[in-house]
Motif scaffolding. Structure first.
Motif, mmCIF file in Angstrom:
data_model
loop_
_atom_site.group_PDB
_atom_site.id
_atom_site.type_symbol
_atom_site.label_atom_id
_atom_site.label_comp_id
_atom_site.label_asym_id
_atom_site.label_seq_id
_atom_site.Cartn_x
_atom_site.Cartn_y
_atom_site.Cartn_z
ATOM 1 N N GLY A 125 53.890 29.376 47.209
ATOM 2 C CA GLY A 125 54.530 30.262 46.799
ATOM 3 C C GLY A 125 55.904 30.687 47.408
ATOM 4 N N ALA A 126 56.486 31.556 47.060
ATOM 5 C CA ALA A 126 57.950 31.719 47.575
ATOM 6 C C ALA A 126 58.295 33.320 47.627
ATOM 7 C CB ALA A 126 58.954 31.163 46.544
ATOM 8 N N ARG A 127 59.168 33.418 48.232
ATOM 9 C CA ARG A 127 59.829 35.059 48.442
ATOM 10 C C ARG A 127 58.745 36.128 48.976
ATOM 11 N NH1 ARG A 127 62.228 33.643 43.177
ATOM 12 N NH2 ARG A 127 60.907 34.666 42.056
ATOM 13 N N TRP A 128 57.933 35.470 49.794
ATOM 14 C CA TRP A 128 56.872 36.214 50.554
ATOM 15 C C TRP A 128 57.699 36.868 51.742
ATOM 16 C CZ3 TRP A 128 52.245 37.835 48.661
ATOM 17 C CH2 TRP A 128 51.694 37.191 47.678
ATOM 18 N N ARG A 129 57.326 37.699 52.377
ATOM 19 C CA ARG A 129 57.710 38.034 53.791
ATOM 20 C C ARG A 129 57.394 37.080 54.752
ATOM 21 N NH1 ARG A 129 54.724 42.217 54.423
ATOM 22 N NH2 ARG A 129 53.526 41.520 56.105
ATOM 23 N N PRO A 130 58.441 36.769 55.410
ATOM 24 C CA PRO A 130 58.516 35.647 56.602
ATOM 25 C C PRO A 130 57.199 35.899 57.580
ATOM 26 C CG PRO A 130 60.748 36.127 56.151
ATOM 27 C CD PRO A 130 59.874 37.217 55.529
ATOM 28 N N ARG A 131 56.465 35.054 57.985
ATOM 29 C CA ARG A 131 55.609 35.200 59.242
ATOM 30 C C ARG A 131 54.355 36.065 58.709
ATOM 31 N NH1 ARG A 131 57.046 30.464 61.089
ATOM 32 N NH2 ARG A 131 59.006 30.496 62.153
ATOM 33 N N ALA A 132 54.229 36.422 57.298
ATOM 34 C CA ALA A 132 53.227 37.418 56.967
ATOM 35 C C ALA A 132 51.670 36.576 56.849
ATOM 36 C CB ALA A 132 53.431 38.031 55.680
ATOM 37 N N LEU A 133 50.535 37.014 57.077
ATOM 38 C CA LEU A 133 49.526 36.600 56.918
ATOM 39 C C LEU A 133 48.779 36.785 55.445
ATOM 40 C CD1 LEU A 133 46.989 34.881 58.102
ATOM 41 C CD2 LEU A 133 46.224 37.026 58.891
ATOM 42 N N LEU A 134 48.677 35.770 54.722
ATOM 43 C CA LEU A 134 47.954 35.925 53.350
ATOM 44 C C LEU A 134 46.713 35.222 53.310
ATOM 45 C CD1 LEU A 134 51.214 34.517 51.451
ATOM 46 C CD2 LEU A 134 50.662 36.756 52.202
ATOM 47 N N THR A 135 45.866 36.125 52.253
ATOM 48 C CA THR A 135 44.696 35.401 51.987
ATOM 49 C C THR A 135 44.553 34.927 50.454
ATOM 50 O OG1 THR A 135 44.121 37.850 51.315
ATOM 51 C CG2 THR A 135 43.236 36.944 53.385
ATOM 52 N N LEU A 136 43.808 34.028 50.111
ATOM 53 C CA LEU A 136 43.835 33.160 48.974
ATOM 54 C C LEU A 136 42.270 33.286 48.541
ATOM 55 C CD1 LEU A 136 46.368 31.749 50.650
ATOM 56 C CD2 LEU A 136 46.351 30.261 48.249
ATOM 57 N N LEU A 137 42.054 33.689 47.186
ATOM 58 C CA LEU A 137 40.575 34.050 46.735
ATOM 59 C C LEU A 137 40.607 33.770 45.126
ATOM 60 C CD1 LEU A 137 39.742 37.570 48.297
ATOM 61 C CD2 LEU A 137 38.873 35.140 49.396
ATOM 62 N N ILE A 138 39.472 33.030 44.678
ATOM 63 C CA ILE A 138 39.327 32.763 43.343
ATOM 64 C C ILE A 138 38.481 33.939 42.944
ATOM 65 C CG2 ILE A 138 38.234 31.298 41.530
ATOM 66 C CD1 ILE A 138 39.171 28.708 43.308
ATOM 67 N N CYS A 139 38.879 34.623 41.917
ATOM 68 C CA CYS A 139 38.359 35.982 41.511
ATOM 69 C C CYS A 139 37.856 35.674 40.021
ATOM 70 C CB CYS A 139 38.953 37.174 41.790
ATOM 71 S SG CYS A 139 39.560 37.226 43.518
ATOM 72 N N GLY A 140 36.707 36.317 39.618
ATOM 73 C CA GLY A 140 36.609 36.386 38.226
ATOM 74 C C GLY A 140 36.776 37.831 37.651
ATOM 75 N N GLN A 141 36.849 37.671 36.308
ATOM 76 C CA GLN A 141 37.243 38.900 35.329
ATOM 77 C C GLN A 141 38.611 39.404 35.876
ATOM 78 O OE1 GLN A 141 34.888 40.939 32.767
ATOM 79 N NE2 GLN A 141 35.101 38.691 32.717
#
Length: 352
Positions: A63-79
């Motif tokens: 990813g790029a252009r996110w807020r520095p030092r921010a905590l992100l979650t990544l999920l695989i979602c249906g529909q």
């Protein structure tokens, strides 16, 4: 007569060259802000190393252009995550911290979501300003189904924080309806803005089902943005105990907040005082009735005058009516004291 030499007159630039120079300076001045604004308007982005993978494998997400030092979650979602995080493989998600330059790279295990594809990899911030991005992804071997029709358009509202504001006053202690204000921070994770959304606020007590009430919030939540929503909550008069306040948008339950309502002890105190006052009033009325209806007795006859007799001893009170002057207790006492003095006689000296 003086002669003018052409070499003495300074050369003037043509008018067209002057206009071009001014336009170039203006474009150079305005070019930098316009470019910076366009870059800022693009928002955060993400991409995946492979467009399709099977269960058990891994894919690399950058990813790029996110807020520095921010905590992100990544999920695989249906529909396409229409049903919120309930349609995601939450147990196989990953968390990553954005670098100082606003970029990140992490590996995400491939898992089957609870809903059929089309699927996306959903990246969202956990704290701070809300931001999200979705990347199209296909889980090999996972079933595919058409997308359901969304009730309110392409917006997907989720609650980031919630609390109940307010306190009970004196009137609530005497049975007035308890009131609170449900304050929630709502984020729009969809692709279209949510304009004047209609929420449903429900209150439930114990095992009973909640009773819902629709409340419209005036405002617009843009995609990827968040807003503060305040909704009023009111219970019935005299309510007490443990209640549960629920917030629903469409068919999706957003949040539930517990609410402990104190017992209105002022009502019990009022009934106790009322019983005391009523009992005292009934007693006073009964006594007045008894005094009113009881028979009147004849007045007693005056005592007969006492017979003449010797004057009472000085200092003694009047004789009682049931004693005669000679047999009164005062006369007897005086007689007993004075009698021995009359019987004492002097003894002759010759007999001593």
């Amino acid at each position: 007569m003086k002669t003018c030499r052409y070499g003495d007159i300074p050369a003037r630039p043509p008018a067209v060259l002057t206009v071009l120079t001014v336009l170039a300076l203006v474009l150079l001045t305005l070019g930098a802000p316009l470019t910076g604004g366009a870059a800022a308007a693009e928002g955060p982005t993400a991409r995946v190393s492979e467009a399709e993978a099977g269960t058990g494998g891994t894919v690399t997400v950058t990813g790029a252009r996110w807020r520095p030092r921010a905590l992100l979650t990544l999920l695989i979602c249906g529909q396409n995550m229409i049903g919120g995080t309930n349609s995601c493989a939450n147990g196989d998600g990953r968390a990553v911290t954005v670098g100082a330059d606003g970029t990140f790279t992490t590996k995400l295990p491939v898992a089957e979501p609870p809903e059929p594809c089309p699927c996306v990899i959903h990246i969202a911030t956990v704290t701070g300003e809300a931001a999200a991005a979705d990347v199209t992804f296909k889980v090999a071997g996972h079933p595919v189904a058409p997308l359901p029709k969304e009730r309110s358009g392409g917006e997907r509202l989720s609650v980031l924080a919630a609390r109940l504001d307010g306190s009970s006053g004196l009137l609530t202690w005497f049975g007035a309806p308890p009131r609170r204000r449900l304050v929630v921070t709502v984020g729009n994770l969809g692709s279209t803005p949510a304009r004047d959304p209609v929420f449903e606020v429900g209150t439930s007590h114990g095992v009973f089902a909640p009773s819902w009430e629709e409340q419209r919030w005036r405002g617009t939540v843009q995609p990827g943005k968040k807003a503060r929503v305040e909704l009023d909550v009111e219970l019935s008069a005299g309510a007490h105990g443990d209640y549960l306040v629920s917030l629903r948008y469409g068919d999706k339950l957003l949040v539930e907040e517990p609410w402990a309502v104190g017992r209105p002890w002022g009502v019990a105190l009022f009934w106790v005082l009322l019983c005391v006052v009523v009992a005292a009033a009934v007693f006073r009325i009964g006594m007045a009735v008894v005094n009113k209806v009881r028979p009147r007795t004849a007045p007693a006859a005056p005592p007969p005058p006492s017979s003449p007799g010797p004057a009472p001893v000085s200092g003694a009170g009047p004789a009682l009516p049931w004693f005669t002057p000679d047999t009164s207790p005062e006369a007897r006492t005086h007689h007993q004291i004075s009698a021995p003095s009359e019987e004492i006689r002097p003894t002759p000296k010759g007999n001593t």
